[in-house]
Design a protein around this motif. Structure first.
Motif, PDB file in Angstrom:
ATOM      1  N   LEU A 112     -10.758   9.841  13.128  1.00 41.82           N
ATOM      2  CA  LEU A 112     -11.209   8.878  12.295  1.00 41.82           C
ATOM      3  C   LEU A 112     -10.807   7.705  12.837  1.00 41.82           C
ATOM      4  CD1 LEU A 112     -10.792  10.310   8.930  1.00 41.82           C
ATOM      5  CD2 LEU A 112     -12.795  10.166  10.141  1.00 41.82           C
ATOM      6  N   CYS A 113      -9.436   7.393  13.268  1.00 41.94           N
ATOM      7  CA  CYS A 113      -8.987   6.144  13.900  1.00 41.94           C
ATOM      8  C   CYS A 113     -10.251   5.172  14.511  1.00 41.94           C
ATOM      9  CB  CYS A 113      -7.656   6.490  14.373  1.00 41.94           C
ATOM     10  SG  CYS A 113      -6.514   6.923  13.708  1.00 41.94           S
ATOM     11  N   PHE A 150     -14.396  -7.728  11.281  1.00 42.89           N
ATOM     12  CA  PHE A 150     -13.164  -8.464  11.229  1.00 42.89           C
ATOM     13  C   PHE A 150     -12.601  -8.768  12.780  1.00 42.89           C
ATOM     14  CE2 PHE A 150     -13.344  -6.405   7.576  1.00 42.89           C
ATOM     15  CZ  PHE A 150     -12.723  -7.380   6.439  1.00 42.89           C
ATOM     16  N   SER A 151     -11.962  -9.789  13.082  1.00 43.06           N
ATOM     17  CA  SER A 151     -11.497 -10.247  14.306  1.00 43.06           C
ATOM     18  C   SER A 151     -10.151  -9.325  14.656  1.00 43.06           C
ATOM     19  CB  SER A 151     -11.116 -11.522  14.584  1.00 43.06           C
ATOM     20  OG  SER A 151     -10.127 -12.130  14.016  1.00 43.06           O
ATOM     21  N   ASP A 152      -9.391  -9.075  14.050  1.00 40.65           N
ATOM     22  CA  ASP A 152      -7.990  -8.361  14.261  1.00 40.65           C
ATOM     23  C   ASP A 152      -7.842  -7.082  13.367  1.00 40.65           C
ATOM     24  OD1 ASP A 152      -5.533  -7.674  14.723  1.00 40.65           O
ATOM     25  OD2 ASP A 152      -4.712  -9.612  14.405  1.00 40.65           O
ATOM     26  N   VAL A 153      -8.047  -5.985  14.125  1.00 40.19           N
ATOM     27  CA  VAL A 153      -7.952  -4.690  13.635  1.00 40.19           C
ATOM     28  C   VAL A 153      -7.037  -3.643  14.011  1.00 40.19           C
ATOM     29  CG1 VAL A 153      -9.494  -2.453  13.290  1.00 40.19           C
ATOM     30  CG2 VAL A 153     -10.634  -4.939  13.000  1.00 40.19           C
ATOM     31  N   GLU A 154      -6.465  -2.850  13.266  1.00 40.97           N
ATOM     32  CA  GLU A 154      -5.505  -1.915  13.618  1.00 40.97           C
ATOM     33  C   GLU A 154      -5.511  -0.614  12.967  1.00 40.97           C
ATOM     34  OE1 GLU A 154      -0.661  -0.956  14.267  1.00 40.97           O
ATOM     35  OE2 GLU A 154      -1.437  -2.879  14.080  1.00 40.97           O
ATOM     36  N   VAL A 155      -5.962   0.550  13.230  1.00 39.51           N
ATOM     37  CA  VAL A 155      -6.047   1.910  12.645  1.00 39.51           C
ATOM     38  C   VAL A 155      -5.071   2.841  13.261  1.00 39.51           C
ATOM     39  CG1 VAL A 155      -7.546   3.476  11.652  1.00 39.51           C
ATOM     40  CG2 VAL A 155      -8.433   1.094  11.806  1.00 39.51           C
ATOM     41  N   CYS A 156      -4.352   3.565  12.795  1.00 39.42           N
ATOM     42  CA  CYS A 156      -3.381   4.743  13.221  1.00 39.42           C
ATOM     43  C   CYS A 156      -3.341   5.622  12.328  1.00 39.42           C
ATOM     44  CB  CYS A 156      -2.193   3.986  14.161  1.00 39.42           C
ATOM     45  SG  CYS A 156      -1.248   3.184  12.951  1.00 39.42           S
ATOM     46  N   VAL A 157      -2.678   6.838  12.841  1.00 37.53           N
ATOM     47  CA  VAL A 157      -2.154   7.875  11.908  1.00 37.53           C
ATOM     48  C   VAL A 157      -0.471   7.430  11.505  1.00 37.53           C
ATOM     49  CG1 VAL A 157      -1.833  10.105  11.496  1.00 37.53           C
ATOM     50  CG2 VAL A 157      -3.673   9.608  12.806  1.00 37.53           C
ATOM     51  N   ALA A 158      -0.135   7.594  10.397  1.00 33.12           N
ATOM     52  CA  ALA A 158       1.067   7.041  10.055  1.00 33.12           C
ATOM     53  C   ALA A 158       1.661   7.883   8.903  1.00 33.12           C
ATOM     54  CB  ALA A 158       1.238   5.644   9.757  1.00 33.12           C
ATOM     55  N   VAL A 187      -1.015   9.965   7.076  1.00 33.99           N
ATOM     56  CA  VAL A 187      -2.298   9.293   6.381  1.00 33.99           C
ATOM     57  C   VAL A 187      -2.757   8.384   7.313  1.00 33.99           C
ATOM     58  CG1 VAL A 187      -1.295   9.550   4.054  1.00 33.99           C
ATOM     59  CG2 VAL A 187      -0.902   7.486   5.362  1.00 33.99           C
ATOM     60  N   LEU A 188      -4.064   7.882   6.965  1.00 34.65           N
ATOM     61  CA  LEU A 188      -4.526   6.577   7.835  1.00 34.65           C
ATOM     62  C   LEU A 188      -4.063   5.303   7.526  1.00 34.65           C
ATOM     63  CD1 LEU A 188      -8.292   7.737   7.841  1.00 34.65           C
ATOM     64  CD2 LEU A 188      -6.814   7.810  10.020  1.00 34.65           C
ATOM     65  N   LYS A 189      -3.652   4.594   8.330  1.00 37.33           N
ATOM     66  CA  LYS A 189      -2.968   3.297   8.169  1.00 37.33           C
ATOM     67  C   LYS A 189      -3.925   2.128   8.756  1.00 37.33           C
ATOM     68  CE  LYS A 189       1.041   0.046   9.040  1.00 37.33           C
ATOM     69  NZ  LYS A 189       2.345  -0.357   9.679  1.00 37.33           N
ATOM     70  N   VAL A 190      -4.499   1.201   8.002  1.00 35.57           N
ATOM     71  CA  VAL A 190      -5.545   0.519   8.249  1.00 35.57           C
ATOM     72  C   VAL A 190      -5.086  -1.162   8.221  1.00 35.57           C
ATOM     73  CG1 VAL A 190      -8.148  -0.100   8.040  1.00 35.57           C
ATOM     74  CG2 VAL A 190      -7.294   2.171   7.613  1.00 35.57           C
ATOM     75  N   LYS A 191      -5.326  -1.759   9.095  1.00 29.54           N
ATOM     76  CA  LYS A 191      -4.877  -3.377   8.995  1.00 29.54           C
ATOM     77  C   LYS A 191      -6.208  -3.875   9.488  1.00 29.54           C
ATOM     78  CE  LYS A 191      -0.268  -4.177   9.904  1.00 29.54           C
ATOM     79  NZ  LYS A 191       0.999  -4.377  10.911  1.00 29.54           N
TER      80      LYS A 191
END
Length: 301
Positions: free
Chosen positions: A18-19, A30-38, A165-169
């Motif tokens: 899903l990341c 969005f111009s600045d994106v970060e998705v990871c498992v955390a 979980v998924l961490k989304v910025k």
């Protein structure tokens, strides 16, 4: 009162898979994106202030009642005790967060509800409601001692355990979609008719967002169109930081589902139903979402 319940399985991809999918959808907006498992942080702590520490343990999506209970004419007798809803979803000691209408029979007026509670043996209720001031039309945010919602409610129910979980910025919105919608559409595009649903919490870290709060009284005239509804609702631009309780599913599976629903609260007296941010250059989001395994459609209108 007895309620009909339809239980169905949801598609459950790997979190890591899903990341990339969510990142792709967010980068279109969005111009600045970060998705990871955390690891899920302790959500009982600031700035989250939730009733349980985690989002894991038998996560499920509850879609209760629906918009037909409000429009074209309201049915205020439609009320739902969250403890009973959790039991119907086969998780009687659940941690519950999400978005719905507070019971007007309890609050005395229409209100937006931010369900935030552990039900069952170790009940903890941190639920809040937002309502419209009869004096100046401003938003009033207050604690709600009841676990009764009205009309409709969309919830994440889980065991409140820590876990992955998924961490989304996301920062600086460049496209037309809001934070939630672009993620939901990315899931729909990737998985097609396989329903994928997420539930969790996000912070509007900076910027402002457009929210609505239902006025205290139901409309005297039938609400026959979206334009009618929007004229009846009260809209506000509300400032960060906002804590937003959020659930969404990739698409309606034919059960008249509300595909996304997010309600927000704050420490500065603002809250309500999230629509979008209104400061695209300044906006910043931080989210934690869990992947739900089952859908419980309760009291479908």
């Amino acid at each position: 009162m007895e309620f009909g319940v339809i239980e169905s399985e949801l598609h459950v991809p790997q979190l890591q898979e899903l990341c990339d999918i969510l990142s792709g959808g967010l980068r279109q907006n969005f111009s600045d994106v970060e998705v990871c498992v955390a690891d899920c942080p302790d959500l009982t702590q600031q700035p989250w202030s939730l009733a349980a520490s985690g989002l894991c343990g038998s996560p499920r999506l509850l879609d209760i009642g629906g918009v037909p209970n409000l429009v074209p004419t309201a049915n205020p007798s439609k009320v739902y005790e969250l403890s009973k809803m959790a039991a119907l979803a086969k998780l009687p000691d659940a941690f519950i967060i999400g978005a719905g209408a507070g019971s007007s029979l309890v609050a005395g007026v229409n209100c937006e509800m931010m369900p935030n509670a552990v039900v069952g043996k170790k009940e903890t209720n941190l639920t809040q409601i937002a309502k419209v001031s009869t004096e100046d039309g401003s938003c009033i945010l207050e604690k709600f001692g009841s676990l009764q919602c009205g009309l409709m409610c969309n919830l994440l129910a889980c065991e409140g355990k820590p876990g992955k979980v998924l961490k989304v910025k996301a920062k600086c919105r460049t496209g037309p979609e809001n934070f939630v919608t672009c993620m939901r559409k990315a899931l729909r595009q990737q998985y097609g008719d396989k329903p994928v649903a997420l539930g969790g919490v996000f912070q509007l870290v900076s910027g402002k967002a457009k929210l609505h709060v239902m006025p205290g009284c139901f409309s005297k005239e039938p609400l026959l169109s979206d334009d009618d509804v929007n004229k009846w609702l009260r809209f506000y631009d509300m400032s960060a930081p906002l804590t937003c309780l959020s659930v969404f599913i990739s698409h309606d599976t034919g059960l008249d589902l509300r595909v996304e629903h997010t309600h927000c609260f704050s420490e500065h007296g603002e809250g309500g139903h999230y629509h979008c941010d209104v400061t695209p250059d300044a906006v910043e989001y931080l989210a934690y979402y869990t992947l739900t395994e089952k859908l419980f459609r309760i009291d479908k209108p």
